[in-house]
Design a protein around this motif. Structure first.
Motif, mmCIF file in Angstrom:
data_model
loop_
_atom_site.group_PDB
_atom_site.id
_atom_site.type_symbol
_atom_site.label_atom_id
_atom_site.label_comp_id
_atom_site.label_asym_id
_atom_site.label_seq_id
_atom_site.Cartn_x
_atom_site.Cartn_y
_atom_site.Cartn_z
ATOM 1 N N VAL A 1 -2.481 -9.903 0.768
ATOM 2 C CA VAL A 1 -1.031 -9.791 0.574
ATOM 3 C C VAL A 1 -0.401 -11.174 0.439
ATOM 4 C CG1 VAL A 1 1.135 -9.005 1.609
ATOM 5 C CG2 VAL A 1 -0.912 -7.589 1.781
ATOM 6 N N THR A 2 -0.805 -12.084 1.299
ATOM 7 C CA THR A 2 -0.273 -13.453 1.249
ATOM 8 C C THR A 2 -0.610 -14.119 -0.074
ATOM 9 O OG1 THR A 2 -0.525 -13.624 3.657
ATOM 10 C CG2 THR A 2 -0.252 -15.669 2.423
ATOM 11 N N ARG A 3 -1.845 -13.909 -0.558
ATOM 12 C CA ARG A 3 -2.245 -14.505 -1.839
ATOM 13 C C ARG A 3 -1.409 -13.956 -2.989
ATOM 14 N NH1 ARG A 3 -6.977 -16.893 -3.308
ATOM 15 N NH2 ARG A 3 -6.893 -17.599 -1.127
ATOM 16 N N LEU A 4 -1.164 -12.652 -3.018
ATOM 17 C CA LEU A 4 -0.349 -12.063 -4.075
ATOM 18 C C LEU A 4 1.089 -12.578 -4.017
ATOM 19 C CD1 LEU A 4 -1.590 -8.341 -4.034
ATOM 20 C CD2 LEU A 4 -2.056 -10.079 -5.766
ATOM 21 N N LYS A 5 1.627 -12.756 -2.810
ATOM 22 C CA LYS A 5 2.984 -13.282 -2.681
ATOM 23 C C LYS A 5 3.075 -14.710 -3.198
ATOM 24 C CE LYS A 5 5.057 -12.512 1.231
ATOM 25 N NZ LYS A 5 5.274 -12.396 2.699
ATOM 26 N N LYS A 6 2.015 -15.511 -2.995
ATOM 27 C CA LYS A 6 2.007 -16.876 -3.534
ATOM 28 C C LYS A 6 1.989 -16.869 -5.058
ATOM 29 C CE LYS A 6 -0.199 -19.169 0.413
ATOM 30 N NZ LYS A 6 -1.393 -19.929 0.880
ATOM 31 N N TRP A 7 1.448 -15.816 -5.636
ATOM 32 C CA TRP A 7 1.420 -15.698 -7.098
ATOM 33 C C TRP A 7 2.720 -15.139 -7.666
ATOM 34 C CZ3 TRP A 7 -4.084 -13.104 -7.462
ATOM 35 C CH2 TRP A 7 -5.058 -14.080 -7.168
ATOM 36 N N GLY A 8 3.707 -14.917 -6.796
ATOM 37 C CA GLY A 8 5.012 -14.456 -7.250
ATOM 38 C C GLY A 8 5.229 -12.967 -7.186
ATOM 39 N N VAL A 9 4.291 -12.217 -6.603
ATOM 40 C CA VAL A 9 4.437 -10.775 -6.490
ATOM 41 C C VAL A 9 5.358 -10.461 -5.315
ATOM 42 C CG1 VAL A 9 3.230 -8.572 -6.205
ATOM 43 C CG2 VAL A 9 2.129 -10.452 -7.444
ATOM 44 N N HIS A 10 6.254 -9.502 -5.504
ATOM 45 C CA HIS A 10 7.182 -9.117 -4.433
ATOM 46 C C HIS A 10 6.408 -8.549 -3.244
ATOM 47 C CE1 HIS A 10 10.357 -6.755 -2.382
ATOM 48 N NE2 HIS A 10 11.168 -7.703 -2.847
ATOM 49 N N GLN A 11 6.978 -8.729 -2.039
ATOM 50 C CA GLN A 11 6.329 -8.281 -0.806
ATOM 51 C C GLN A 11 5.931 -6.807 -0.864
ATOM 52 O OE1 GLN A 11 5.441 -9.511 2.176
ATOM 53 N NE2 GLN A 11 5.383 -7.680 3.473
ATOM 54 N N ALA A 12 6.872 -5.940 -1.230
ATOM 55 C CA ALA A 12 6.590 -4.501 -1.237
ATOM 56 C C ALA A 12 5.503 -4.156 -2.250
ATOM 57 C CB ALA A 12 7.861 -3.718 -1.529
ATOM 58 N N ILE A 13 5.578 -4.754 -3.430
ATOM 59 C CA ILE A 13 4.573 -4.462 -4.460
ATOM 60 C C ILE A 13 3.201 -4.962 -4.013
ATOM 61 C CG2 ILE A 13 3.883 -4.915 -6.847
ATOM 62 C CD1 ILE A 13 6.837 -5.121 -7.554
ATOM 63 N N ALA A 14 3.152 -6.158 -3.407
ATOM 64 C CA ALA A 14 1.882 -6.712 -2.933
ATOM 65 C C ALA A 14 1.267 -5.813 -1.872
ATOM 66 C CB ALA A 14 2.099 -8.120 -2.390
ATOM 67 N N VAL A 15 2.098 -5.327 -0.948
ATOM 68 C CA VAL A 15 1.593 -4.449 0.109
ATOM 69 C C VAL A 15 1.048 -3.156 -0.485
ATOM 70 C CG1 VAL A 15 2.271 -3.043 2.093
ATOM 71 C CG2 VAL A 15 3.028 -5.417 1.937
ATOM 72 N N TRP A 16 1.781 -2.564 -1.427
ATOM 73 C CA TRP A 16 1.323 -1.314 -2.025
ATOM 74 C C TRP A 16 0.023 -1.499 -2.799
ATOM 75 C CZ3 TRP A 16 2.141 3.525 -1.074
ATOM 76 C CH2 TRP A 16 3.338 3.943 -0.492
ATOM 77 N N LEU A 17 -0.111 -2.615 -3.530
ATOM 78 C CA LEU A 17 -1.347 -2.869 -4.278
ATOM 79 C C LEU A 17 -2.536 -3.008 -3.330
ATOM 80 C CD1 LEU A 17 -0.119 -5.399 -7.006
ATOM 81 C CD2 LEU A 17 -0.793 -3.007 -7.341
ATOM 82 N N VAL A 18 -2.354 -3.778 -2.268
ATOM 83 C CA VAL A 18 -3.443 -3.976 -1.309
ATOM 84 C C VAL A 18 -3.748 -2.675 -0.578
ATOM 85 C CG1 VAL A 18 -4.108 -5.192 0.799
ATOM 86 C CG2 VAL A 18 -2.971 -6.429 -1.048
ATOM 87 N N PHE A 19 -2.712 -1.920 -0.246
ATOM 88 C CA PHE A 19 -2.922 -0.656 0.473
ATOM 89 C C PHE A 19 -3.660 0.352 -0.406
ATOM 90 C CE2 PHE A 19 -1.336 3.537 1.979
ATOM 91 C CZ PHE A 19 -1.882 3.490 3.250
ATOM 92 N N LEU A 20 -3.316 0.431 -1.686
ATOM 93 C CA LEU A 20 -4.037 1.335 -2.599
ATOM 94 C C LEU A 20 -5.485 0.894 -2.760
ATOM 95 C CD1 LEU A 20 -1.303 1.953 -5.340
ATOM 96 C CD2 LEU A 20 -2.063 3.523 -3.537
ATOM 97 N N LEU A 21 -5.734 -0.409 -2.786
ATOM 98 C CA LEU A 21 -7.105 -0.899 -2.836
ATOM 99 C C LEU A 21 -7.865 -0.515 -1.575
ATOM 100 C CD1 LEU A 21 -9.257 -2.602 -4.284
ATOM 101 C CD2 LEU A 21 -8.318 -4.624 -3.130
ATOM 102 N N PHE A 22 -7.192 -0.595 -0.430
ATOM 103 C CA PHE A 22 -7.806 -0.187 0.833
ATOM 104 C C PHE A 22 -8.147 1.299 0.833
ATOM 105 C CE2 PHE A 22 -6.628 1.797 4.971
ATOM 106 C CZ PHE A 22 -7.768 1.443 5.688
ATOM 107 N N LEU A 23 -7.220 2.141 0.339
ATOM 108 C CA LEU A 23 -7.494 3.574 0.270
ATOM 109 C C LEU A 23 -8.653 3.873 -0.679
ATOM 110 C CD1 LEU A 23 -3.905 5.161 0.219
ATOM 111 C CD2 LEU A 23 -5.479 4.932 2.148
ATOM 112 N N SER A 24 -8.757 3.131 -1.772
ATOM 113 C CA SER A 24 -9.871 3.332 -2.705
ATOM 114 C C SER A 24 -11.199 2.976 -2.047
ATOM 115 C CB SER A 24 -9.660 2.485 -3.964
ATOM 116 O OG SER A 24 -8.448 2.826 -4.609
ATOM 117 N N ALA A 25 -11.214 1.867 -1.310
ATOM 118 C CA ALA A 25 -12.441 1.480 -0.611
ATOM 119 C C ALA A 25 -12.796 2.505 0.462
ATOM 120 C CB ALA A 25 -12.258 0.096 0.021
ATOM 121 N N LEU A 26 -11.782 3.040 1.142
ATOM 122 C CA LEU A 26 -12.024 4.063 2.169
ATOM 123 C C LEU A 26 -12.592 5.336 1.537
ATOM 124 C CD1 LEU A 26 -11.555 4.255 5.262
ATOM 125 C CD2 LEU A 26 -9.422 5.445 4.751
#
Length: 367
Positions: A56-81
């Motif tokens: 999430v921190t890395r995506l925010k450094k790339w200019g991604v909004h906090q909420a969007i970064a969290v959702w992207l990482v969370f969807l990746l987590f659900l896919s891995a699960l």
């Protein structure tokens, strides 16, 4: 004697911050010891949130909004699960069932091989010794069978527990990622205003725990994946099951690798005997362990605080005995916490060398 004790208390507990920190640490340990099983989903969510916060921190450094970064990482987590419970778990479970079905035949063959040892090495082994060994093995297997039966009868509560984890943990992970700043601000607001000592300990431990959790997760994945590929190429039976065992063995330094060697050697010995294939298997496994200890661990944990092997083993035994899996997982960070507290404690080295806080400075945020 009373004077010595009074001087010791004055030296180490005259600072109010030290007393507050000691109370907070004692309270935290008491809560975990008393309610460890009840708050296990919460601990799991915190660990996974630490693991994912770096992305999430890395995506925010790339200019991604906090909420969007969290959702992207969370969807990746659900896919891995989903991949874990849809592919890996069924594969490992099938191999566990096959292993238990094969176990009686394997035991008969091992006993037959043991029975030939007195004929081959009469000066070293006698028939009486073999009989006692076989009787001891049969007794242990009987106890293991009773334990396995009891576990199978308790399968429904365990299934319900797994379902609770599958529902609660993703929800907790999402809110820990989305509201981490609010949660930390709320916790900081409940701490004393003067917290130089707590700041020193937290600043060191926050970095150490984050690095440890992410590094240990990467180590488990790499060691497990490499072991599976090597075992599958060699044609070893139960490759997925053994690879999972080798991957999780890295949680217990020094001891885990030794314990994981036993089932690998036994299954390889049963499958191939003392032939070239068995020797190649043990050499490959030794190379994996050597690369893990001498290449992977230094790269992943280069910033970790160095601890003596005796301290690491003692921490694994103590905290593993207190909290089971989580005690083993957090043994090294907890040992590092004690080291950080001892180093920062007033009077531990004659005088406190801690850094003075600047006006308005608060406890460092989680990575």
């Amino acid at each position: 004697m009373i004077k010595v004790f009074r001087n010791w208390v004055h030296r180490y507990f005259s600072d109010e911050e030290a007393v507050v920190l000691a109370v907070l640490l004692a309270l935290g340990f008491a809560i975990i010891i008393s309610f460890g099983d009840s708050i296990a989903p919460l601990l799991t969510g915190v660990v996974l949130a630490y693991l994912l916060q770096g992305m999430v921190t890395r995506l925010k450094k790339w200019g991604v909004h906090q909420a969007i970064a969290v959702w992207l990482v969370f969807l990746l987590f659900l896919s891995a699960l989903a991949a874990l419970f849809g592919i890996v778990v069924p594969l490992v479970w099938r191999q566990v069932i096959n292993l238990f079905n094969e176990l009686p035949r394997m035991l008969v063959e091992w006993q037959a091989q043991l029975a030939h040892l007195p004929d081959q090495y009469p000066a070293l082994v006698s028939s009486g010794q073999i009989d006692r060994i076989v009787a001891s093995i049969n007794g242990e297997l009987g106890q293991f069978g009773q334990w396995l039966l009891s576990q199978s009868l308790a399968g429904l509560p365990m299934l319900l527990t797994i379902l609770v984890y599958l529902v609660l943990v993703p929800i907790l992970v999402f809110f820990f990622l989305m509201d981490s700043d609010k949660i930390i601000a709320w916790l900081v607001g409940r701490l004393p205003r003067e917290r130089r000592l707590m700041n020193e300990v937290w600043t060191e431990m926050n970095q150490q725990i984050g690095n440890y959790i992410r590094g240990k997760a990467v180590e488990i994945l790499i060691v497990g994946a490499v072991s599976y590929v090597c075992f599958a190429v060699l044609g070893l039976n139960y490759a997925a099951l053994l690879a999972v065992m080798v991957g999780f063995s890295v949680l217990v330094p020094y001891i885990g690798a030794t314990i994981a060697t036993i089932p690998i050697a036994l299954i390889g010995l049963f499958q191939w005997g003392l032939g070239n294939e068995f020797m190649v298997l043990m050499i490959v496994y030794a190379v994996i362990q050597a690369l893990d200890g001498n290449v992977l661990v230094p790269v992943l944990f280069s910033e970790a605080v160095n601890l003596h092997p005796v301290a690491i083993i003692a921490a694994v035994l103590i905290f593993g005995g207190l909290w089971g899996f989580w005690g083993i997982f957090f043994a090294i960070p907890l040992a590092t916490l004690f080291k950080a507290v001892l180093n920062a404690w007033p009077g531990a080295q004659g005088e406190n060398q801690g850094r003075e806080l600047q006006p308005g400075e608060v406890v460092a945020e989680a990575p």
